[in-house]
Motif scaffolding. Structure first.
Motif, PDB file in Angstrom:
ATOM      1  N   UNK A 121       0.858  -1.191   0.000  1.00  0.00           N
ATOM      2  CA  UNK A 121       0.000   0.000   0.000  1.00  0.00           C
ATOM      3  C   UNK A 121       0.887   1.233   0.000  1.00  0.00           C
ATOM      4  N   UNK A 122       0.488   2.242  -0.742  1.00  0.00           N
ATOM      5  CA  UNK A 122       1.228   3.505  -0.803  1.00  0.00           C
ATOM      6  C   UNK A 122       0.266   4.653  -0.522  1.00  0.00           C
ATOM      7  N   UNK A 157       7.555  -7.856   6.971  1.00  0.00           N
ATOM      8  CA  UNK A 157       6.798  -6.609   6.808  1.00  0.00           C
ATOM      9  C   UNK A 157       7.746  -5.430   6.964  1.00  0.00           C
ATOM     10  N   UNK A 158       7.490  -4.376   6.167  1.00  0.00           N
ATOM     11  CA  UNK A 158       8.213  -3.106   6.314  1.00  0.00           C
ATOM     12  C   UNK A 158       7.215  -1.969   6.166  1.00  0.00           C
ATOM     13  N   UNK A 159       7.159  -1.113   7.181  1.00  0.00           N
ATOM     14  CA  UNK A 159       6.333   0.090   7.133  1.00  0.00           C
ATOM     15  C   UNK A 159       7.284   1.278   7.140  1.00  0.00           C
ATOM     16  N   UNK A 160       7.211   2.083   6.101  1.00  0.00           N
ATOM     17  CA  UNK A 160       8.053   3.267   5.994  1.00  0.00           C
ATOM     18  C   UNK A 160       7.202   4.512   5.896  1.00  0.00           C
ATOM     19  N   UNK A 167      13.416  12.881   8.166  1.00  0.00           N
ATOM     20  CA  UNK A 167      13.732  12.109   6.973  1.00  0.00           C
ATOM     21  C   UNK A 167      12.813  10.888   6.925  1.00  0.00           C
ATOM     22  N   UNK A 168      12.915  10.130   5.845  1.00  0.00           N
ATOM     23  CA  UNK A 168      12.167   8.875   5.754  1.00  0.00           C
ATOM     24  C   UNK A 168      12.591   7.962   6.892  1.00  0.00           C
ATOM     25  N   UNK A 169      11.618   7.332   7.501  1.00  0.00           N
ATOM     26  CA  UNK A 169      11.869   6.445   8.629  1.00  0.00           C
ATOM     27  C   UNK A 169      11.248   5.083   8.363  1.00  0.00           C
ATOM     28  N   UNK A 170      11.915   4.039   8.791  1.00  0.00           N
ATOM     29  CA  UNK A 170      11.312   2.716   8.837  1.00  0.00           C
ATOM     30  C   UNK A 170      10.676   2.589  10.205  1.00  0.00           C
TER      31      UNK A 170
END
Length: 183
Positions: A121-122, A157-160, A167-170
């Motif tokens: 999902x985006x 699973x990866x949620x970013x 900044x972008x975070x995991x």
């Protein structure tokens, strides 16, 4: 604040269950996270679902989502696609938005009880609120039907996400194990 958020998430899952007959309950865990999800068919080919996630993988995270998906299930595959509303309460920021995505699984002919697939999902910045700028969730799973109405699975699973002023975070990532009960 976290208790209020969890209470709101439980209320949304209760609403999900009251609008649709539950067709699945899913629980997955790893050392840092646990997720509970419920889904039900509103009518043939339309599924309503919701989930709650608690993770301390990269700081504290509590996440809730509600989705409506068009679905198709055949003997050898399952697919679904549609919108998902997600909300995140994390050490990195708060907020959420409306995203799009789906899932797909195929059965392996050599081992009929085994299926593999994933989901994604985006959420774009144009459909977000509060501190949430944009984000994504992806996952893969290998599922094995252990009983007529139960699947056990392993996955990743990866949620970013990116929040204002960061900044972008995991927010959560890693392997997991789970059980999906089908009704």
């Amino acid at each position: 604040m976290k208790a209020v958020f969890l209470l709101a998430g439980v209320a949304s899952l209760t609403l999900t269950a009251s609008l649709a007959q539950a067709s699945g309950l899913d629980v997955n865990i790893n050392n840092e996270a646990a997720r509970f999800a419920a889904s039900g068919e509103l009518k043939p080919g339309i599924e309503l679902g919701g989930s709650l996630l608690s993770s301390d993988d990269n700081g504290d995270l509590t996440a809730a989502s509600v989705q409506v998906l068009g679905t198709e299930t055949a003997r050898t595959y399952e697919v679904g696609a549609g919108p998902r509303w997600s909300h995140y309460d994390s050490d990195h920021g708060k907020g959420g938005g409306l995203g799009l995505g789906g899932y797909g699984y195929v059965s392996l002919p050599a081992v009929p009880k085994l299926s593999v697939g994933g989901y994604g999902f985006y959420t774009p910045g144009a459909l977000t609120y509060q501190d949430f700028d944009h984000g994504s969730e992806i996952g893969v799973r290998a599922r094995y039907r252990v009983a007529q109405n139960a699947q056990a699975y392993i996955g990743y699973r990866r949620i970013g996400a990116e929040f204002d002023n960061s900044d972008s975070e995991t927010l959560d990532s890693g392997p997991l194990v789970g059980v999906n009960l089908l009704f």
